[in-house]
Design an enzyme around this catalytic site. Sequence first.
Site, PDB file in Angstrom:
ATOM      1  CG  ASP A 132      -1.896   1.132   1.231  1.00  0.00           C
ATOM      2  OD1 ASP A 132      -2.936   1.004   0.566  1.00  0.00           O
ATOM      3  OD2 ASP A 132      -1.629   2.156   1.890  1.00  0.00           O
ATOM      4  CG  HIS A 158      -7.295  13.001  -8.321  1.00  0.00           C
ATOM      5  ND1 HIS A 158      -7.376  11.878  -7.525  1.00  0.00           N
ATOM      6  CD2 HIS A 158      -8.041  13.948  -7.692  1.00  0.00           C
ATOM      7  CE1 HIS A 158      -8.137  12.117  -6.483  1.00  0.00           C
ATOM      8  NE2 HIS A 158      -8.552  13.382  -6.553  1.00  0.00           N
ATOM      9  CD  GLU A 193      -4.527   4.080  -1.609  1.00  0.00           C
ATOM     10  OE1 GLU A 193      -4.736   4.451  -0.440  1.00  0.00           O
ATOM     11  OE2 GLU A 193      -5.388   4.142  -2.502  1.00  0.00           O
TER      12      GLU A 193
END
Length: 319
Positions: free
Chosen positions: A182, A195, A226
């Site tokens: 992660d 973004h 993610e």
Amino acid sequence: MFIDEYISGVAPVKGKILLVDDQVVNIKILHQLLQNDYDIYMARDGHQAIDMCKKVNPDIVLLDIEMPILNGFDVCAHLKNDPKTQDIAVIFISGHFDEEKEVKGFNLGAVDFIHKPINPVITKARVKNQLMLKSQSDLLRAIALLDGLTGVANRRKFEQVLPVSWLQGCREQQPLTIILLDIDFFKLFNDTYGHTEGDTCLRKVAQKIQDTVNRPYDLVARFGGEEFICVLPNTDLVGGTYVAQQIVDSIISLKIAHETSKVSHFVTVSAGVSTIVPTRNIPEKVLIEAADKQLYLAKERGRNRVLGTQVSIAELTAV
């Protein structure tokens, strides 16, 4: 077939064709006709044909119907019932036109029929057409299993691969390892840089993970958002933890600026590792759940680190 070549733009390699006939003269005729355009493999009976399909994964099988012990219909049914060979295109070779047999063949999953005596022009055209159709089908299937943003495998591909790796581990009694990764404080990254930069970051991270996990039978997939997940067959906890640490270190080496991260000035990842020697009475999800717990603990203990666990079959079966 040809997936890597299509994606990379490299000229495709020759297609692979398996000729199956119990009569040597028929194999020789087809071999002479097709050898200049394709890589040719040969089998003299049904059992040998099935074994060859598993070993060389041909694009097309030219399969004689009338063979002793295991006829062409039996071979086709076996190939279509095995996930490893079900996508191989089967063209039946028949000594005479028989409508009932053709219906049976198509119902079993054959894509075409060629009748003896072999007509060179018709045979070459039908083989070429089926090879083109199969390459297009393979390409579409591969694209459907890729994550559109990062280019690594998507979750659907992961969900296909894990059960296969699990069964392999069951048969061979070898360890199977999962790494769950992660990106640390990724929401803050998006809030800070936008973004578009977030998407660029995801692509760079995914590519670095893919470069680090580079054995041909390993898998790197985007698990969601993610998060990324790696499947490492025949890998124990020590090996899996080592690979995970390599990934963590390699992401830092990218030096992707992350001013609002609470652990570094650059983008980092946390990793949870879990390992098990699979058994058939335990579901694969236990490995994912164990990796997820280790990832949670890695975040709790400061992020940008690796934690791992060996999943105990005895503890699972005792519950």
